[in-house]
Motif scaffolding. Structure first.
Motif, PDB file in Angstrom:
ATOM      1  N   LYS A 293     -19.406  43.270 -37.343  1.00  0.00           N
ATOM      2  CA  LYS A 293     -18.576  43.934 -36.334  1.00  0.00           C
ATOM      3  C   LYS A 293     -17.751  45.055 -36.969  1.00  0.00           C
ATOM      4  N   PRO A 294     -17.521  46.148 -36.223  1.00  0.00           N
ATOM      5  CA  PRO A 294     -16.606  47.178 -36.715  1.00  0.00           C
ATOM      6  C   PRO A 294     -15.202  46.590 -36.889  1.00  0.00           C
ATOM      7  N   VAL A 295     -14.540  46.933 -37.989  1.00  0.00           N
ATOM      8  CA  VAL A 295     -13.222  46.380 -38.305  1.00  0.00           C
ATOM      9  C   VAL A 295     -12.259  47.513 -38.634  1.00  0.00           C
ATOM     10  N   ILE A 296     -11.050  47.405 -38.113  1.00  0.00           N
ATOM     11  CA  ILE A 296      -9.946  48.315 -38.427  1.00  0.00           C
ATOM     12  C   ILE A 296      -8.763  47.452 -38.853  1.00  0.00           C
ATOM     13  N   ILE A 297      -7.971  47.949 -39.794  1.00  0.00           N
ATOM     14  CA  ILE A 297      -6.793  47.211 -40.261  1.00  0.00           C
ATOM     15  C   ILE A 297      -5.526  47.948 -39.857  1.00  0.00           C
ATOM     16  N   ASN A 298      -4.582  47.215 -39.275  1.00  0.00           N
ATOM     17  CA  ASN A 298      -3.236  47.743 -39.027  1.00  0.00           C
ATOM     18  C   ASN A 298      -2.284  47.099 -40.027  1.00  0.00           C
ATOM     19  N   ALA A 299      -1.619  47.937 -40.819  1.00  0.00           N
ATOM     20  CA  ALA A 299      -0.685  47.452 -41.846  1.00  0.00           C
ATOM     21  C   ALA A 299       0.693  48.048 -41.604  1.00  0.00           C
ATOM     22  N   SER A 300       1.475  47.413 -40.748  1.00  0.00           N
ATOM     23  CA  SER A 300       2.845  47.854 -40.476  1.00  0.00           C
ATOM     24  C   SER A 300       3.809  47.111 -41.383  1.00  0.00           C
ATOM     25  N   LEU A 301       3.594  47.252 -42.676  1.00  0.00           N
ATOM     26  CA  LEU A 301       4.413  46.602 -43.692  1.00  0.00           C
ATOM     27  C   LEU A 301       4.411  47.490 -44.922  1.00  0.00           C
ATOM     28  N   GLY A 302       5.252  47.160 -45.888  1.00  0.00           N
ATOM     29  CA  GLY A 302       5.243  47.982 -47.087  1.00  0.00           C
ATOM     30  C   GLY A 302       6.299  47.595 -48.091  1.00  0.00           C
ATOM     31  N   GLY A 303       6.246  48.264 -49.227  1.00  0.00           N
ATOM     32  CA  GLY A 303       7.195  48.077 -50.313  1.00  0.00           C
ATOM     33  C   GLY A 303       7.041  49.223 -51.297  1.00  0.00           C
ATOM     34  N   TYR A 304       7.970  49.337 -52.217  1.00  0.00           N
ATOM     35  CA  TYR A 304       7.979  50.482 -53.122  1.00  0.00           C
ATOM     36  C   TYR A 304       7.357  50.202 -54.489  1.00  0.00           C
ATOM     37  N   GLY A 305       6.691  49.080 -54.625  1.00  0.00           N
ATOM     38  CA  GLY A 305       6.013  48.773 -55.871  1.00  0.00           C
ATOM     39  C   GLY A 305       4.531  49.110 -55.803  1.00  0.00           C
ATOM     40  N   TYR A 306       4.059  49.937 -56.732  1.00  0.00           N
ATOM     41  CA  TYR A 306       2.644  50.304 -56.797  1.00  0.00           C
ATOM     42  C   TYR A 306       1.838  49.136 -57.359  1.00  0.00           C
ATOM     43  N   SER A 307       0.784  48.735 -56.640  1.00  0.00           N
ATOM     44  CA  SER A 307      -0.081  47.637 -57.094  1.00  0.00           C
ATOM     45  C   SER A 307      -1.501  48.144 -57.241  1.00  0.00           C
ATOM     46  N   GLN A 308      -2.012  48.105 -58.467  1.00  0.00           N
ATOM     47  CA  GLN A 308      -3.391  48.535 -58.699  1.00  0.00           C
ATOM     48  C   GLN A 308      -4.366  47.606 -57.989  1.00  0.00           C
ATOM     49  N   ALA A 309      -4.070  46.314 -57.971  1.00  0.00           N
ATOM     50  CA  ALA A 309      -4.959  45.355 -57.309  1.00  0.00           C
ATOM     51  C   ALA A 309      -4.997  45.603 -55.804  1.00  0.00           C
ATOM     52  N   GLU A 310      -3.860  45.964 -55.232  1.00  0.00           N
ATOM     53  CA  GLU A 310      -3.793  46.271 -53.799  1.00  0.00           C
ATOM     54  C   GLU A 310      -4.614  47.520 -53.494  1.00  0.00           C
ATOM     55  N   ARG A 311      -4.440  48.541 -54.330  1.00  0.00           N
ATOM     56  CA  ARG A 311      -5.218  49.765 -54.132  1.00  0.00           C
ATOM     57  C   ARG A 311      -6.710  49.484 -54.279  1.00  0.00           C
ATOM     58  N   ASP A 312      -7.070  48.668 -55.242  1.00  0.00           N
ATOM     59  CA  ASP A 312      -8.486  48.356 -55.478  1.00  0.00           C
ATOM     60  C   ASP A 312      -9.119  47.686 -54.269  1.00  0.00           C
ATOM     61  N   VAL A 313      -8.426  46.714 -53.675  1.00  0.00           N
ATOM     62  CA  VAL A 313      -9.021  46.000 -52.549  1.00  0.00           C
ATOM     63  C   VAL A 313      -9.099  46.902 -51.316  1.00  0.00           C
ATOM     64  N   LEU A 314      -8.148  47.809 -51.150  1.00  0.00           N
ATOM     65  CA  LEU A 314      -8.210  48.761 -50.039  1.00  0.00           C
ATOM     66  C   LEU A 314      -9.356  49.749 -50.240  1.00  0.00           C
ATOM     67  N   ALA A 315      -9.607  50.119 -51.490  1.00  0.00           N
ATOM     68  CA  ALA A 315     -10.756  50.982 -51.780  1.00  0.00           C
ATOM     69  C   ALA A 315     -12.066  50.264 -51.450  1.00  0.00           C
ATOM     70  N   LEU A 316     -12.133  48.974 -51.750  1.00  0.00           N
ATOM     71  CA  LEU A 316     -13.321  48.183 -51.396  1.00  0.00           C
ATOM     72  C   LEU A 316     -13.505  48.132 -49.877  1.00  0.00           C
ATOM     73  N   ALA A 317     -12.393  48.029 -49.154  1.00  0.00           N
ATOM     74  CA  ALA A 317     -12.476  48.057 -47.693  1.00  0.00           C
ATOM     75  C   ALA A 317     -13.068  49.375 -47.224  1.00  0.00           C
ATOM     76  N   GLY A 318     -12.681  50.468 -47.876  1.00  0.00           N
ATOM     77  CA  GLY A 318     -13.233  51.768 -47.531  1.00  0.00           C
ATOM     78  C   GLY A 318     -14.725  51.842 -47.759  1.00  0.00           C
ATOM     79  N   GLN A 319     -15.199  51.203 -48.818  1.00  0.00           N
ATOM     80  CA  GLN A 319     -16.634  51.184 -49.086  1.00  0.00           C
ATOM     81  C   GLN A 319     -17.404  50.457 -48.003  1.00  0.00           C
ATOM     82  N   GLU A 320     -16.729  49.564 -47.280  1.00  0.00           N
ATOM     83  CA  GLU A 320     -17.352  48.849 -46.166  1.00  0.00           C
ATOM     84  C   GLU A 320     -17.118  49.561 -44.827  1.00  0.00           C
ATOM     85  N   GLY A 321     -16.520  50.762 -44.882  1.00  0.00           N
ATOM     86  CA  GLY A 321     -16.287  51.520 -43.662  1.00  0.00           C
ATOM     87  C   GLY A 321     -15.096  51.056 -42.855  1.00  0.00           C
ATOM     88  N   ILE A 322     -14.155  50.358 -43.506  1.00  0.00           N
ATOM     89  CA  ILE A 322     -12.967  49.841 -42.810  1.00  0.00           C
ATOM     90  C   ILE A 322     -11.821  50.828 -42.955  1.00  0.00           C
TER      91      ILE A 322
END
Length: 619
Positions: A293-322
């Motif tokens: 199924k087509p998937v979209i993510i809504n992320a109405s949250l946040g913080g000021y700490g940069y996380s490489q692991a967070e960025r990595d998993v979001l990049a993986l989501a992009g590879q799946e067209g999310i």
């Protein structure tokens, strides 16, 4: 790597000997000081701002994404003498969470160096940064849904041909699944047994996705399927995206075909962690792989700490067209200089959203960024669903993001193969605002009508030849708009078009469109076309490779094949688990059939592109 992004009174002592760093954390006040320290050739990021990181929690990323390898590595860590009491858990592919009980005088770097018991297999270690709801100003007045008018919803809401389910993962505080305007719009997990209530369920992971009884969603905090909203933030977001339309009560969401998959990662106070957000994104990646199924993510949250692991998993989501829609923040800061995450990750599948008044001026609380914040959406006095029932007005970029998520869901529904191109449609369709020119990437405010116009550039034309009289046809494209605007040529040669669905016949007559009850031509459907003479019909729409979903009894369908394909192969490859009794086709004025119980006597050998078929299912 970001250094100071705010004031800090952290007292720290850094000593170094060769490749080993030593940090002793004495006391900290809010700050954003980060240091890189190499321990036995391992990159470790030590963060001294305790207000932005969960104390003693660290994310470990292996150089391999193998879950088996990670599980074994974590097991060995637990057996290490110095770490017998260190809790560890798997949170995503190749990513684990380690908790270390550290006191004020604890040697953090030495403790972290013990994690690296298999040199070369750990890619990096970082703090588990905090993630929280994007705060809501308390000066909101009650109002109606003026935000929908501001995005030109009224212009096209009943014209855009939403025809496919799109799942929007709302990663937040949970959702009120019993709200009368939301209950029919919550995703239902057909793979889980439902016994009437969460309390009565069987406590088993029936479909094997890692969560028991997740019939309505997932609770990452508790590890089960009860996404209860004990804060209210997520329930308000869900209403903006997909509140049920035309049900007499309440409000209408931006998308009429979106279903909400609630994933709870924030507690009753609206607080959470990067590791839980990562686990939620990982779940949605696997959900899309599993369901298609087509998937979209809504992320109405946040913080000021940069996380490489967070960025990595979001990049993986992009590879799946999310596509990921994230709130820009309510601290009235320039995110170019003080980035908020996840909104500020520079990824092709991310859209960062600021808040504006309905008239287009930047909200007094909204953060911005000429190179980091993409577009704006209404975020003041947004009237939406309230946790526990009823409705209220809310303000904040948290409630701007779901307008964009809703628009994205509309476009994914119309054009399921669009993938990340939806981002281009949204940004390209934004309406410029003079006050936003120097503060946002687009300098504009989202607009549903403009987004639809942008998508029209990808419309394709399909030509279907017609014989005089009856023709059983199908179209491999899905139209952008309801009505006969999808017919580019050949309309004058048509007497009537019939379509059969849900046990009901619907028809379209070009000479009397006002009296027609067939409002849209869609891919995966079959149609009877009565032509006045030999000719052709040209249909414009988006390429759609969707295979028809069968219901019990007779189905009038079309198959998305490019070349003639054996009926037996179609049934074996696409409907192996469906009890199909027969397939009938109308070929050159004659009926031909394929009967699964008597293949030897069947005279329908292939299915063809552009043809329609009757298919009987006992499902």
């Amino acid at each position: 790597m970001r250094g100071f992004c705010g004031t800090t009174n952290t007292k720290e002592k850094l000593m170094s000997s060769g490749n080993t760093g030593l940090v002793k954390v004495k006391e900290s006040s809010p700050g954003c000081f980060i240091k890189r320290i190499t321990v036995t050739c391992l990159l470790i990021m030590i963060y001294a701002g305790v207000d932005e990181a969960s104390a003693g929690s660290f994310i470990v990323k292996l150089s391999s994404n193998s879950s088996t390898r990670l599980a074994g590595h974590l097991k060995k860590m637990q057996k290490t003498a110095d770490m017998m009491h260190t809790p560890v858990k798997h949170i995503a592919a190749g990513v684990g969470l380690v908790k270390i009980d550290a006191g004020d005088e604890y040697d953090v770097v030495q403790a972290l160096s013990k994690i690296n018991i298999l040199p070369g297999q750990i890619l990096y270690i970082e703090p588990d940064f905090k993630r929280s709801i994007i705060g809501i100003p308390n000066d909101a007045d009650y109002a109606m849904q003026t935000g929908l008018k501001a995005i030109a919803y009224d212009n096209v809401w009943d014209k855009i041909a939403e025809n496919r389910e799109v799942v929007v993962g709302v990663i937040d505080t949970g959702i009120d699944i019993n709200h009368p305007d939301l209950t029919k719009r919550i995703w239902k997990n057909a793979g889980e047994d439902w016994l009437g209530s969460i309390a009565q369920n069987n406590a088993l992971d029936d479909e094997g996705d890692g969560y028991a009884d997740n019939y309505f969603g997932v609770n990452i905090l508790t590890g089960n399927g009860n996404p209860i909203d004990d804060n209210g933030h997520g329930s308000s977001i869900a209403g903006i995206i997909a509140a049920e339309c035309n049900n007499i009560i309440g409000i209408c969401g931006v998308s009429r075909k979106a279903t909400i998959l609630p994933i709870k990662v924030l507690d009753a106070w609206g607080d959470g962690s990067a590791s839980d957000f990562i686990a939620a994104v990982d779940y949605l990646i696997n959900f899309k792989k599993r369901t298609g199924k087509p998937v979209i993510i809504n992320a109405s949250l946040g913080g000021y700490g940069y996380s490489q692991a967070e960025r990595d998993v979001l990049a993986l989501a992009g590879q799946e067209g999310i596509l990921v829609i994230a709130a820009a923040g309510n601290d009235h800061l320039d995110n170019d200089f003080t980035p908020l995450y996840p909104a500020s990750y520079d990824l092709p599948n991310m859209i960062s959203v600021a808040s504006v008044k309905d008239t287009g001026q930047l909200s007094y609380f909204s953060s911005w960024g000429k190179s980091t914040v993409d577009v704006a959406a209404p975020g003041e006095q947004v009237y939406t669903t309230r946790n526990g029932g009823g409705y209220h007005a809310v303000s904040g970029t948290s409630f701007s993001a779901p307008f964009v998520a809703g628009i994205a869901a509309v476009m994914q529904s119309v054009n399921p193969s669009a993938g990340l191109k939806v981002k281009d449609y949204i940004l390209g369709g934004a309406i410029p605002q003079a006050t936003l020119t120097d503060v946002l990437v687009t300098g504009g405010m989202v607009n549903l009508s403009g987004t639809a116009d942008q998508s029209a550039q990808d419309l394709q034309e399909v030509v279907i030849p017609l014989n005089k009289g009856q023709n059983l046809v199908s179209f491999s494209v899905s139209p952008l708009y309801f009505g006969d605007s999808a017919i580019r040529s050949g309309k004058d040669n048509i007497d009537i078009v019939w379509q059969y669905g849900d046990g009901v016949w619907n028809s379209y007559m070009p000479v009397s469109p006002g009296f027609s009850d067939l409002s849209c031509f869609g891919a995966g459907e079959g149609y009877w076309v009565d032509a006045k003479d030999v000719g052709a019909i040209t249909i414009a729409g988006f390429a759609d490779g969707e295979w028809p979903i069968l219901t019990p009894g007779w189905n009038l369908v079309g198959f998305p094949v490019a070349v003639n394909t054996a009926v037996a192969d179609v049934l074996a490859q696409r409907y192996s688990g469906v009890p199909v009794e027969a397939v009938w086709g109308y070929v050159d004025g004659q009926w031909r059939s394929y009967v699964t119980g008597n293949v030897g006597m069947s005279d329908l050998i292939d299915v063809e592109a552009g043809k329609g078929y009757w298919l009987k299912s006992n499902r």
